[in-house]
Scaffold this active site. Structure first.
Site, PDB file in Angstrom:
ATOM      1  N   ILE A   1       0.895  -1.273  -0.040  1.00  0.00           N
ATOM      2  CA  ILE A   1      -0.237  -0.018  -0.284  1.00  0.00           C
ATOM      3  C   ILE A   1       0.828   1.273  -0.097  1.00  0.00           C
ATOM      4  CG2 ILE A   1      -1.861   1.186   1.226  1.00  0.00           C
ATOM      5  CD1 ILE A   1      -2.677  -1.434   2.518  1.00  0.00           C
ATOM      6  N   HIS A   2       0.892   2.175  -0.927  1.00  0.00           N
ATOM      7  CA  HIS A   2       1.483   3.480  -0.911  1.00  0.00           C
ATOM      8  C   HIS A   2       0.428   4.442  -0.482  1.00  0.00           C
ATOM      9  CE1 HIS A   2       3.775   6.244  -3.838  1.00  0.00           C
ATOM     10  NE2 HIS A   2       4.685   5.832  -2.748  1.00  0.00           N
ATOM     11  N   GLU A   3       0.557   4.954   0.799  1.00  0.00           N
ATOM     12  CA  GLU A   3      -0.378   5.896   1.200  1.00  0.00           C
ATOM     13  C   GLU A   3       0.378   6.809   2.296  1.00  0.00           C
ATOM     14  OE1 GLU A   3      -3.431   7.434   1.805  1.00  0.00           O
ATOM     15  OE2 GLU A   3      -4.051   5.357   1.010  1.00  0.00           O
TER      16      GLU A   3
ATOM     17  N   ARG B   1       4.490   9.946   0.941  1.00  0.00           N
ATOM     18  CA  ARG B   1       3.916   8.682   1.154  1.00  0.00           C
ATOM     19  C   ARG B   1       4.789   7.704   1.881  1.00  0.00           C
ATOM     20  NH1 ARG B   1      -0.012   9.124  -3.911  1.00  0.00           N
ATOM     21  NH2 ARG B   1      -1.494  10.516  -3.068  1.00  0.00           N
ATOM     22  N   TRP B   2       4.180   6.664   2.414  1.00  0.00           N
ATOM     23  CA  TRP B   2       4.669   5.455   2.873  1.00  0.00           C
ATOM     24  C   TRP B   2       4.429   4.293   2.120  1.00  0.00           C
ATOM     25  CZ3 TRP B   2       6.759   4.896   8.208  1.00  0.00           C
ATOM     26  CH2 TRP B   2       6.878   6.275   9.187  1.00  0.00           C
TER      27      TRP B   2
END
Length: 155
Positions: free
Chosen positions: A82-84, A146-147
């Site tokens: 997940i890129h969030e 983003r993480w």
């Protein structure tokens, strides 16, 4: 940032769920020729993605109609990436930065009926989705907003 900050050399197949017309997988397959990609989305979006796909990638990128609110046919050992954005822990921020983070979270709630989560909330979110997910961690690449959050399907 996700293309340059994940160990893609170890990936053979990548399934992108809900990523519109496949812009990320097109870049991914251009940079990493060993990867085959599947883009899952609603039928109209899939049709548009197929029409935009460069001819040289048609043997490595597949579009499949899929509603991500229905069961996913994932096999054991698959990784979820997940890129969030992750909401910073507010008590670690200055008052001004905490206000900015809270305002952004409130805006996301108002506009999208969504919320940002703090880093320590992700393991519980995966567990509530299905206890067969194992949270592997999260990292924020230098200079990114983003993480990259990762879990593994153990079902």
């Amino acid at each position: 940032m996700i293309l340059d900050n994940y160990p893609w050399n170890d990936v053979e197949t990548f399934v992108d769920v809900g990523e519109s017309h496949g812009s990320i997988v097109i870049e991914l397959t251009n940079q990493y020729p060993q990867i085959k990609c599947v883009v899952q989305n609603l039928p109209d979006t899939v049709a548009e993605g197929v029409s935009r796909l460069p001819a040289n990638l048609k043997d490595r990128v597949t579009f499949i109609a899929h509603n991500f609110f229905t069961p996913q046919p994932i096999t054991k050992g698959s990784r979820i990436i997940i890129h969030e954005r992750i909401l910073p822990t507010l008590n670690t921020l200055s008052t001004m930065d905490a206000k900015r983070a809270s305002n952004m979270d409130m805006g996301i709630l108002q506009l999208l009926n969504a919320q940002q989560r703090e880093q320590d909330e992700w393991p519980e979110l995966f567990r509530r989705a299905d206890p067969r997910y194992r949270h592997l961690g999260a990292k924020k690449p230098a200079g990114a907003i983003r993480w990259i959050i990762e879990a593994e399907w153990e079902g």
